[in-house]
Design a protein around this motif. Structure first.
Motif, PDB file in Angstrom:
ATOM      1  N   UNK A   1       0.822  -1.197   0.000  1.00 30.36           N
ATOM      2  CA  UNK A   1       0.000   0.000   0.000  1.00 30.36           C
ATOM      3  C   UNK A   1       0.861   1.253   0.000  1.00 30.36           C
ATOM      4  N   UNK A   2       1.997   1.200   0.715  1.00 25.54           N
ATOM      5  CA  UNK A   2       2.904   2.335   0.684  1.00 25.54           C
ATOM      6  C   UNK A   2       3.474   2.554  -0.696  1.00 25.54           C
ATOM      7  N   UNK A   3       3.783   1.468  -1.402  1.00 27.03           N
ATOM      8  CA  UNK A   3       4.283   1.589  -2.772  1.00 27.03           C
ATOM      9  C   UNK A   3       3.219   2.188  -3.686  1.00 27.03           C
ATOM     10  N   UNK A   4       1.960   1.783  -3.507  1.00 23.91           N
ATOM     11  CA  UNK A   4       0.888   2.373  -4.308  1.00 23.91           C
ATOM     12  C   UNK A   4       0.758   3.862  -4.047  1.00 23.91           C
ATOM     13  N   UNK A   5       1.032   4.267  -2.812  1.00 23.34           N
ATOM     14  CA  UNK A   5       0.883   5.679  -2.456  1.00 23.34           C
ATOM     15  C   UNK A   5       1.986   6.548  -3.028  1.00 23.34           C
ATOM     16  N   UNK A   6       3.201   6.007  -3.153  1.00 22.46           N
ATOM     17  CA  UNK A   6       4.344   6.846  -3.487  1.00 22.46           C
ATOM     18  C   UNK A   6       5.026   6.496  -4.793  1.00 22.46           C
ATOM     19  N   UNK A   7       4.939   5.262  -5.231  1.00 18.98           N
ATOM     20  CA  UNK A   7       5.759   4.780  -6.330  1.00 18.98           C
ATOM     21  C   UNK A   7       4.988   4.685  -7.638  1.00 18.98           C
ATOM     22  N   UNK A   8       5.732   4.471  -8.714  1.00 18.92           N
ATOM     23  CA  UNK A   8       5.127   4.194 -10.005  1.00 18.92           C
ATOM     24  C   UNK A   8       4.568   5.424 -10.689  1.00 18.92           C
ATOM     25  N   UNK A   9       3.929   5.212 -11.825  1.00 23.65           N
ATOM     26  CA  UNK A   9       3.397   6.337 -12.602  1.00 23.65           C
ATOM     27  C   UNK A   9       2.081   6.892 -12.071  1.00 23.65           C
ATOM     28  N   UNK A  10       1.455   6.230 -11.076  1.00 22.80           N
ATOM     29  CA  UNK A  10       0.161   6.685 -10.556  1.00 22.80           C
ATOM     30  C   UNK A  10       0.202   6.786  -9.023  1.00 22.80           C
ATOM     31  N   UNK A  11       1.057   7.590  -8.434  1.00 22.93           N
ATOM     32  CA  UNK A  11       1.151   7.650  -6.970  1.00 22.93           C
ATOM     33  C   UNK A  11      -0.123   8.201  -6.333  1.00 22.93           C
ATOM     34  N   UNK A  12      -0.741   7.400  -5.499  1.00 27.11           N
ATOM     35  CA  UNK A  12      -2.036   7.757  -4.923  1.00 27.11           C
ATOM     36  C   UNK A  12      -1.942   9.021  -4.083  1.00 27.11           C
ATOM     37  N   UNK A  13      -0.830   9.211  -3.380  1.00 30.15           N
ATOM     38  CA  UNK A  13      -0.670  10.401  -2.545  1.00 30.15           C
ATOM     39  C   UNK A  13      -0.878  11.677  -3.347  1.00 30.15           C
TER      40      UNK A  13
END
Length: 467
Positions: free
Chosen positions: A189-201
């Motif tokens: 979930x932390x990776x989804x928030x900060x990483x990649x081309x679609x950072x949720x944060x």
């Protein structure tokens, strides 16, 4: 892209509009669909096809040959904005759910988010060559749950705060994590928030803005006008400010080229990098480069804090070694650039403004054509937008198949650039995808109604809400 009425990449409401009513879908009179929202979703779907299948180059405003690169990043951001709009449409439109409806509304959103997360995981199993966005959208929908009853003004203020603060916070957290091997993001979930081309944060700004827009009367001319004018103003502010500031403060590290850099992908791979060759005006000497989604390329200095391992994976330097400090991981472009998927404040403002302007334009065009009884002119695109989740998943699976076919042909010819076929990414492949969608989706809508995945997810959400 990676990068989905109902929310983008979620089931569209039934033709009678009942899914646009109250949370429970029982106390509101049926409402007609907003054709402009469907049209905007259809534009986003076709743009997503181009970003993933057309091998569009990086957008350079001064070079008309690269203008097809406008689809990179902006198509997925349009989806995220429409996700917020559609959450509003399915939970009362201009009237937030009341005390007797809010629980059912939250359940519907949460169940849809869970379905999206599961479908995203399934797409990962087929090894599709795009960065799947469904898991990120699922988390974004969960973030909508506590703010379903907020008014547009409050939602817009929250979106502005996220747009101004979250990008810089993300960069600082990434730099700190890169310099300290013990500091993690908090799992997947932390990776989804900060990483990649679609950072949720950062992308929470788009969903909050879309939710605020969806709480307005989208049938009113003044709202459509405000979307177009405000969207254009934001785009000029974001992209213009980025250009002006980056001219005055050039990047401190020319080797750290972010998404959208001028590099060419030759289809090969090696231990020193996955077959990338520098383009004109870009010096990547002493760097290793990785291909990201939608044609984006990331290069890291071999001795820097984000250096890649020999196998192409990104390594973590030992704190205290030369080049391993968190300050050395920061560049001006990380804060001020506006490249696609850079997740900076200028990109959020610029691409978010484009999304709002496109939505306003589609609402205006649909209304104008309806008055002249010429809606059939855009009906195929709107039909694609009425079943975006099905279109997204089918295209991701089709890309996995065409990618395997292209690489099989490459192996059969002994490797090399000449072995690549149009299946590996070309405008011909985009035309095939777009043409198929523009024919199949209207036929399916006429014969069977809602798309199969839209129907499945809506059924699950409706059963959970009734319970």
């Amino acid at each position: 892209m990676t990068t989905t009425g109902a929310e983008a990449l979620l089931p569209a409401p039934r033709p009678d509009g009942s899914d646009h009513g109250t949370a429970a879908g029982t106390s509101a009179a049926p409402r007609v669909r907003l054709a402009g929202v469907d049209l905007a979703r259809g534009v986003a779907v076709l743009g997503m096809f181009a970003a993933h299948a057309a091998a569009a180059p990086t957008l350079l405003a001064a070079d008309p040959a690269t203008w097809g690169g406008v689809v990179h990043g902006r198509s997925s951001i349009l989806f995220a904005t429409l996700a917020g709009v559609s959450v509003a449409l399915m939970t009362g439109r201009t009237t937030p759910p009341g005390d007797g409806e809010v629980v059912a509304a939250r359940v519907r959103v949460l169940v849809r988010a869970a379905c999206l997360f599961g479908l995203g995981g399934l797409l990962q199993l087929v090894s599709t060559p795009v960065a799947v966005i469904l898991e990120h959208y699922a988390v974004l929908l969960v973030l909508c749950v506590p703010v379903l009853r907020w008014r547009p003004r409050r939602l817009l203020l929250a979106a502005a705060a996220v747009a101004l603060l979250a990008p810089s916070l993300r960069v600082l957290l990434q730099a700190a994590e890169g310099a300290s091997s013990w500091l993690g993001y908090g799992g997947q979930l932390g990776a989804l928030a900060l990483e990649g081309p679609y950072p949720v944060l950062v992308w929470a700004a788009f969903v909050l803005a879309g939710l605020a827009v969806g709480r307005c009367d989208l049938g009113a001319a003044r709202v459509r006008r405000a979307l177009v004018v405000g969207g254009v103003a934001l785009a000029v502010l974001g992209y213009g400010a980025s250009w002006a500031v980056t001219q005055a403060v050039p990047s401190a590290d020319p080797a750290a080229v972010g998404a959208g850099s001028d590099l060419a992908w030759d289809g090969s791979s090696s231990s020193s990098g996955p077959g990338l060759v520098p383009g004109a005006g870009v010096d990547v000497t002493g760097s290793t480069c990785q291909r990201w989604s939608e044609g984006a390329v990331y290069c890291a200095a071999d001795d820097g804090p984000s250096a890649f391992n020999p196998d192409g994976t990104q390594g973590t330097p030992v704190p205290g070694e030369e080049g391993g400090g968190w300050r050395s991981a920061l560049t001006a472009d990380q804060f001020l650039g506006a490249q696609a998927h850079s997740a900076t404040t200028p990109e959020v403002l610029g691409s978010g403004g484009v999304a709002l302007a496109v939505l306003g334009g589609c609402l205006w065009l649909a209304a104008a054509l309806a008055r002249r009884r010429a809606g059939w002119l855009v009906a195929p695109v709107a039909a694609v937008g009425a079943m975006p989740l099905t279109a997204y998943c089918v295209h991701a699976v089709a890309l996995a198949l065409t990618s395997h076919l292209a690489w099989d042909g490459l192996d059969a010819q002994g490797g090399g650039q000449e072995g690549q076929s149009w299946l590996a990414g070309s405008w011909q492949l985009w035309a095939l995808f777009a043409g198929t969608a523009l024919v199949v989706c209207p036929l399916w809508g006429r014969l069977a109604g809602r798309g199969p995945l839209e129907r499945l997810v809506s059924w699950a959400a409706g059963r959970a809400a009734r319970a």
